[in-house]
Design an enzyme around this catalytic site. Sequence first.
Site, PDB file in Angstrom:
ATOM      1  N   TYR A   1      38.954  45.635  33.848  1.00  0.00           N
ATOM      2  CA  TYR A   1      40.146  44.832  34.240  1.00  0.00           C
ATOM      3  C   TYR A   1      40.978  44.260  33.047  1.00  0.00           C
ATOM      4  O   TYR A   1      42.195  44.495  32.948  1.00  0.00           O
ATOM      5  CB  TYR A   1      39.837  43.764  34.986  1.00  0.00           C
ATOM      6  CG  TYR A   1      40.708  42.750  35.759  1.00  0.00           C
ATOM      7  CD1 TYR A   1      41.576  42.859  36.726  1.00  0.00           C
ATOM      8  CD2 TYR A   1      41.092  41.490  34.947  1.00  0.00           C
ATOM      9  CE1 TYR A   1      42.678  42.157  37.118  1.00  0.00           C
ATOM     10  CE2 TYR A   1      42.126  40.796  35.153  1.00  0.00           C
ATOM     11  CZ  TYR A   1      42.943  40.984  36.494  1.00  0.00           C
ATOM     12  OH  TYR A   1      44.099  40.226  36.878  1.00  0.00           O
TER      13      TYR A   1
ATOM     14  N   LYS B   1      44.771  45.728  31.983  1.00  0.00           N
ATOM     15  CA  LYS B   1      45.966  44.649  31.705  1.00  0.00           C
ATOM     16  C   LYS B   1      46.679  44.594  30.403  1.00  0.00           C
ATOM     17  O   LYS B   1      47.822  44.628  30.115  1.00  0.00           O
ATOM     18  CB  LYS B   1      45.511  43.329  32.167  1.00  0.00           C
ATOM     19  CG  LYS B   1      45.263  42.907  33.643  1.00  0.00           C
ATOM     20  CD  LYS B   1      46.395  43.357  34.394  1.00  0.00           C
ATOM     21  CE  LYS B   1      46.134  42.994  36.098  1.00  0.00           C
ATOM     22  NZ  LYS B   1      47.083  43.405  36.851  1.00  0.00           N
TER      23      LYS B   1
ATOM     24  N   THR C   1      43.236  33.172  45.311  1.00  0.00           N
ATOM     25  CA  THR C   1      43.432  34.348  45.901  1.00  0.00           C
ATOM     26  C   THR C   1      42.031  35.211  46.308  1.00  0.00           C
ATOM     27  O   THR C   1      40.946  34.778  45.761  1.00  0.00           O
ATOM     28  CB  THR C   1      44.197  35.373  45.204  1.00  0.00           C
ATOM     29  OG1 THR C   1      43.509  35.737  44.013  1.00  0.00           O
ATOM     30  CG2 THR C   1      45.395  34.830  45.055  1.00  0.00           C
TER      31      THR C   1
END
Length: 278
Positions: free
Chosen positions: A164, A168, A200
Amino acid sequence: MTNIALVTGATSGLGKAVATALAEEGRHVLVHGRDAERATAVVDRITGSGGSAEVCLADLSSLERVRELADRVTAGHGAIGLLVNNAGVGAGRPPYRRRRLSEDGHELRFAVNYLAPVLLTRRLLPALEAGAPARVVNVGSVGQAPVDLTDLGLERHYSGAQAYFRRKFALAAFTFSVAEELAGRPVAVTCLHPASMMNTRMVRESMMPPMSTIAGGVRAVMNLATGPAGATGGRYFDGVDEARAHEGTYDPALRDRLRTVTAELLAPFLDDARASGR
Protein backbone atom coordinates in the site's frame (compact mmCIF):
# COMPACT_ATOMS: atom_id res chain seq x y z
CA MET A 1 -15.72 24.09 -18.23
CA THR A 2 -18.07 21.10 -18.10
CA ASN A 3 -19.76 20.15 -14.84
CA ILE A 4 -19.27 16.39 -15.29
CA ALA A 5 -17.19 14.65 -12.62
CA LEU A 6 -16.05 11.01 -12.41
CA VAL A 7 -15.35 9.67 -8.91
CA THR A 8 -13.85 6.19 -8.63
CA GLY A 9 -14.64 4.05 -5.61
CA ALA A 10 -17.80 6.08 -5.06
CA THR A 11 -20.03 3.41 -3.50
CA SER A 12 -18.77 3.74 0.08
CA GLY A 13 -16.66 5.76 2.47
CA LEU A 14 -14.83 8.83 1.21
CA GLY A 15 -15.73 8.31 -2.45
CA LYS A 16 -19.44 8.14 -1.73
CA ALA A 17 -19.28 11.28 0.41
CA VAL A 18 -17.26 13.16 -2.23
CA ALA A 19 -19.70 12.14 -4.96
CA THR A 20 -22.58 13.45 -2.84
CA ALA A 21 -20.75 16.73 -2.11
CA LEU A 22 -20.02 17.28 -5.80
CA ALA A 23 -23.66 16.66 -6.70
CA GLU A 24 -24.72 19.15 -4.06
CA GLU A 25 -22.52 21.72 -5.81
CA GLY A 26 -24.34 21.10 -9.07
CA ARG A 27 -22.03 18.58 -10.74
CA HIS A 28 -23.31 15.67 -12.78
CA VAL A 29 -21.49 12.82 -11.03
CA LEU A 30 -20.40 9.59 -12.67
CA VAL A 31 -20.53 7.18 -9.75
CA HIS A 32 -17.97 4.44 -10.26
CA GLY A 33 -18.15 1.11 -8.47
CA ARG A 34 -17.84 -2.62 -9.03
CA ASP A 35 -21.26 -3.55 -7.68
CA ALA A 36 -24.32 -2.41 -9.63
CA GLU A 37 -26.66 -2.50 -6.63
CA ARG A 38 -24.42 -0.36 -4.46
CA ALA A 39 -23.66 2.12 -7.25
CA THR A 40 -27.35 2.43 -8.08
CA ALA A 41 -28.15 3.10 -4.42
CA VAL A 42 -25.71 6.03 -4.40
CA VAL A 43 -27.14 7.42 -7.64
CA ASP A 44 -30.69 7.06 -6.33
CA ARG A 45 -29.73 8.89 -3.15
CA ILE A 46 -28.19 11.75 -5.14
CA THR A 47 -31.03 12.07 -7.62
CA GLY A 48 -33.60 11.72 -4.85
CA SER A 49 -32.10 14.82 -3.26
CA GLY A 50 -32.34 16.78 -6.48
CA GLY A 51 -28.84 16.06 -7.79
CA SER A 52 -27.66 14.52 -11.05
CA ALA A 53 -25.71 11.26 -11.30
CA GLU A 54 -25.29 8.04 -13.21
CA VAL A 55 -23.73 4.63 -12.64
CA CYS A 56 -20.32 3.72 -14.13
CA LEU A 57 -19.37 0.11 -13.43
CA ALA A 58 -15.86 -1.30 -13.75
CA ASP A 59 -13.49 -3.61 -11.90
CA LEU A 60 -10.32 -1.53 -11.66
CA SER A 61 -8.20 -4.61 -10.99
CA SER A 62 -8.54 -5.35 -14.72
CA LEU A 63 -6.71 -2.97 -17.05
CA GLU A 64 -9.06 -3.89 -19.89
CA ARG A 65 -12.03 -2.89 -17.75
CA VAL A 66 -10.26 0.39 -16.91
CA ARG A 67 -9.79 1.08 -20.61
CA GLU A 68 -13.43 0.28 -21.28
CA LEU A 69 -14.53 2.61 -18.48
CA ALA A 70 -12.52 5.50 -19.90
CA ASP A 71 -13.82 4.86 -23.39
CA ARG A 72 -17.45 4.66 -22.22
CA VAL A 73 -17.11 7.94 -20.38
CA THR A 74 -15.52 9.60 -23.42
CA ALA A 75 -18.10 8.20 -25.82
CA GLY A 76 -21.00 9.08 -23.57
CA HIS A 77 -19.96 12.59 -22.61
CA GLY A 78 -17.10 13.76 -24.81
CA ALA A 79 -15.85 16.11 -22.11
CA ILE A 80 -15.45 15.94 -18.33
CA GLY A 81 -14.25 18.58 -15.93
CA LEU A 82 -13.05 16.48 -13.00
CA LEU A 83 -11.59 13.05 -12.30
CA VAL A 84 -11.17 11.97 -8.68
CA ASN A 85 -9.00 8.85 -8.51
CA ASN A 86 -10.20 7.63 -5.13
CA ALA A 87 -10.64 3.85 -5.46
CA GLY A 88 -8.05 1.74 -3.70
CA VAL A 89 -7.22 -1.45 -1.86
CA GLY A 90 -6.05 -0.97 1.71
CA ALA A 91 -3.34 -2.79 3.63
CA GLY A 92 -5.78 -5.52 4.68
CA ARG A 93 -6.14 -7.27 7.99
CA PRO A 94 -3.07 -7.93 10.18
CA PRO A 95 -0.59 -9.47 9.69
CA TYR A 96 -0.95 -8.09 6.13
CA ARG A 97 0.66 -11.11 4.53
CA ARG A 98 -1.83 -12.13 1.88
CA ARG A 99 -0.49 -11.42 -1.61
CA ARG A 100 -3.13 -11.44 -4.36
CA LEU A 101 -2.83 -10.98 -8.10
CA SER A 102 -5.02 -9.06 -10.51
CA GLU A 103 -6.55 -10.45 -13.69
CA ASP A 104 -3.45 -9.23 -15.54
CA GLY A 105 -1.05 -10.91 -13.11
CA HIS A 106 -0.03 -7.76 -11.22
CA GLU A 107 0.07 -7.54 -7.43
CA LEU A 108 -3.44 -6.36 -6.57
CA ARG A 109 -2.54 -3.08 -4.84
CA PHE A 110 -0.14 -2.21 -7.64
CA ALA A 111 -2.93 -2.80 -10.15
CA VAL A 112 -5.74 -0.93 -8.37
CA ASN A 113 -3.90 1.79 -6.45
CA TYR A 114 -1.42 2.75 -9.16
CA LEU A 115 -1.81 1.26 -12.63
CA ALA A 116 -5.57 1.84 -12.77
CA PRO A 117 -5.51 5.59 -11.95
CA VAL A 118 -2.56 6.13 -14.29
CA LEU A 119 -4.32 4.36 -17.16
CA LEU A 120 -7.65 6.04 -16.45
CA THR A 121 -6.05 9.48 -16.31
CA ARG A 122 -4.12 9.03 -19.52
CA ARG A 123 -7.06 7.65 -21.49
CA LEU A 124 -9.32 10.44 -20.23
CA LEU A 125 -6.91 13.29 -21.00
CA PRO A 126 -8.62 14.15 -24.31
CA ALA A 127 -12.00 14.32 -22.54
CA LEU A 128 -10.49 16.38 -19.72
CA GLU A 129 -8.93 18.82 -22.18
CA ALA A 130 -12.26 19.04 -23.99
CA GLY A 131 -13.87 19.98 -20.67
CA ALA A 132 -11.17 22.46 -19.71
CA PRO A 133 -10.29 23.93 -17.41
CA ALA A 134 -10.27 20.50 -15.83
CA ARG A 135 -8.75 18.80 -12.79
CA VAL A 136 -7.50 15.41 -11.70
CA VAL A 137 -7.34 14.75 -7.96
CA ASN A 138 -5.36 11.68 -6.89
CA VAL A 139 -6.31 10.47 -3.43
CA GLY A 140 -3.06 9.32 -1.89
CA SER A 141 -1.79 8.79 1.62
CA VAL A 142 0.81 10.19 3.97
CA GLY A 143 1.95 6.56 4.20
CA GLN A 144 4.51 6.34 1.38
CA ALA A 145 7.52 4.10 0.82
CA PRO A 146 9.96 4.19 -2.12
CA VAL A 147 9.23 1.76 -4.92
CA ASP A 148 11.74 -0.95 -5.76
CA LEU A 149 11.84 -1.00 -9.55
CA THR A 150 13.50 -4.42 -9.47
CA ASP A 151 10.58 -5.86 -7.51
CA LEU A 152 7.45 -3.90 -8.44
CA GLY A 153 5.29 -6.90 -7.65
CA LEU A 154 6.75 -7.18 -4.13
CA GLU A 155 7.50 -10.85 -4.52
CA ARG A 156 10.17 -10.59 -1.83
CA HIS A 157 9.19 -9.94 1.79
CA TYR A 158 5.59 -9.14 0.95
CA SER A 159 3.21 -7.31 3.26
CA GLY A 160 -0.04 -5.58 2.38
CA ALA A 161 1.01 -2.49 4.30
CA GLN A 162 4.30 -2.17 2.42
CA ALA A 163 2.48 -2.76 -0.88
CA TYR A 164 0.00 0.00 0.00
CA PHE A 165 2.74 2.47 0.97
CA ARG A 166 4.75 1.83 -2.21
CA ARG A 167 1.70 2.30 -4.44
CA LYS A 168 0.85 5.62 -2.80
CA PHE A 169 4.47 6.72 -3.31
CA ALA A 170 4.18 5.81 -6.98
CA LEU A 171 0.86 7.67 -7.31
CA ALA A 172 2.42 10.84 -5.90
CA ALA A 173 5.40 10.49 -8.25
CA PHE A 174 3.00 10.06 -11.18
CA THR A 175 1.12 13.20 -10.10
CA PHE A 176 4.27 15.29 -10.30
CA SER A 177 5.38 13.72 -13.59
CA VAL A 178 2.10 14.14 -15.41
CA ALA A 179 1.71 17.68 -14.08
CA GLU A 180 5.04 18.52 -15.71
CA GLU A 181 3.90 16.91 -18.95
CA LEU A 182 0.72 18.97 -18.91
CA ALA A 183 2.41 22.31 -18.18
CA GLY A 184 0.68 24.94 -20.26
CA ARG A 185 -2.34 22.73 -20.89
CA PRO A 186 -5.65 23.30 -19.07
CA VAL A 187 -5.65 20.16 -16.89
CA ALA A 188 -4.35 20.48 -13.30
CA VAL A 189 -3.29 17.26 -11.56
CA THR A 190 -2.86 17.24 -7.78
CA CYS A 191 -2.49 14.66 -5.02
CA LEU A 192 -3.44 14.59 -1.36
CA HIS A 193 -3.58 12.72 1.90
CA PRO A 194 -7.21 13.49 2.77
CA ALA A 195 -7.18 12.67 6.50
CA SER A 196 -5.55 10.19 8.86
CA MET A 197 -7.39 6.95 9.58
CA MET A 198 -10.88 8.05 8.59
CA ASN A 199 -13.81 5.98 9.79
CA THR A 200 -14.01 3.90 6.61
CA ARG A 201 -14.28 0.19 5.88
CA MET A 202 -10.64 0.20 4.74
CA VAL A 203 -9.48 1.52 8.11
CA ARG A 204 -11.78 -0.76 10.10
CA GLU A 205 -10.48 -3.74 8.11
CA SER A 206 -6.94 -2.86 9.17
CA MET A 207 -8.04 -3.23 12.81
CA MET A 208 -6.91 0.32 13.57
CA PRO A 209 -9.14 2.74 15.50
CA PRO A 210 -10.41 5.67 13.40
CA MET A 211 -8.70 8.98 14.12
CA SER A 212 -10.67 11.36 11.89
CA THR A 213 -14.00 11.73 10.17
CA ILE A 214 -14.95 11.17 6.57
CA ALA A 215 -16.25 14.75 6.55
CA GLY A 216 -12.71 15.98 7.14
CA GLY A 217 -11.50 13.97 4.17
CA VAL A 218 -14.29 15.36 2.00
CA ARG A 219 -13.24 18.92 2.84
CA ALA A 220 -9.69 18.13 1.78
CA VAL A 221 -10.71 16.53 -1.52
CA MET A 222 -13.16 19.31 -2.33
CA ASN A 223 -10.43 21.87 -1.63
CA LEU A 224 -8.61 20.49 -4.68
CA ALA A 225 -11.61 19.36 -6.72
CA THR A 226 -13.50 22.64 -6.74
CA GLY A 227 -11.53 25.14 -4.62
CA PRO A 228 -8.83 27.54 -5.84
CA ALA A 229 -6.04 25.36 -4.41
CA GLY A 230 -6.61 22.71 -7.08
CA ALA A 231 -6.22 25.06 -10.02
CA THR A 232 -2.43 24.65 -10.04
CA GLY A 233 -1.10 21.18 -10.79
CA GLY A 234 1.87 19.32 -9.39
CA ARG A 235 1.06 19.99 -5.74
CA TYR A 236 0.63 17.66 -2.76
CA PHE A 237 -1.64 18.39 0.20
CA ASP A 238 -1.97 16.95 3.68
CA GLY A 239 -5.62 17.68 4.40
CA VAL A 240 -6.27 21.23 3.24
CA ASP A 241 -2.64 22.33 3.73
CA GLU A 242 0.00 22.17 1.02
CA ALA A 243 2.80 19.84 2.11
CA ARG A 244 5.67 17.70 0.86
CA ALA A 245 5.24 14.14 -0.24
CA HIS A 246 8.03 11.61 0.38
CA GLU A 247 11.22 13.27 -0.86
CA GLY A 248 11.86 10.39 -3.24
CA THR A 249 8.78 11.27 -5.27
CA TYR A 250 10.51 14.47 -6.40
CA ASP A 251 13.58 12.65 -7.77
CA PRO A 252 13.55 13.22 -11.56
CA ALA A 253 15.65 10.13 -12.29
CA LEU A 254 13.41 7.84 -10.28
CA ARG A 255 10.29 9.37 -11.82
CA ASP A 256 11.70 8.85 -15.31
CA ARG A 257 12.45 5.20 -14.60
CA LEU A 258 9.02 4.67 -13.07
CA ARG A 259 7.36 6.36 -16.05
CA THR A 260 9.27 4.14 -18.48
CA VAL A 261 8.37 0.92 -16.65
CA THR A 262 4.74 2.03 -16.31
CA ALA A 263 4.52 2.90 -20.00
CA GLU A 264 5.73 -0.59 -20.89
CA LEU A 265 3.11 -2.22 -18.67
CA LEU A 266 0.29 -0.03 -19.99
CA ALA A 267 1.32 -0.01 -23.66
CA PRO A 268 -1.26 -2.67 -24.68
CA PHE A 269 -4.02 -0.43 -23.29
CA LEU A 270 -2.82 2.91 -24.69
CA ASP A 271 -1.68 4.26 -28.02
CA ASP A 272 2.03 5.09 -28.25
CA ALA A 273 1.67 8.81 -27.50
CA ARG A 274 -0.42 8.30 -24.39
CA ALA A 275 1.80 5.49 -23.10
CA SER A 276 4.94 7.58 -23.37
CA GLY A 277 3.34 10.65 -21.85
CA ARG A 278 3.67 12.79 -24.99
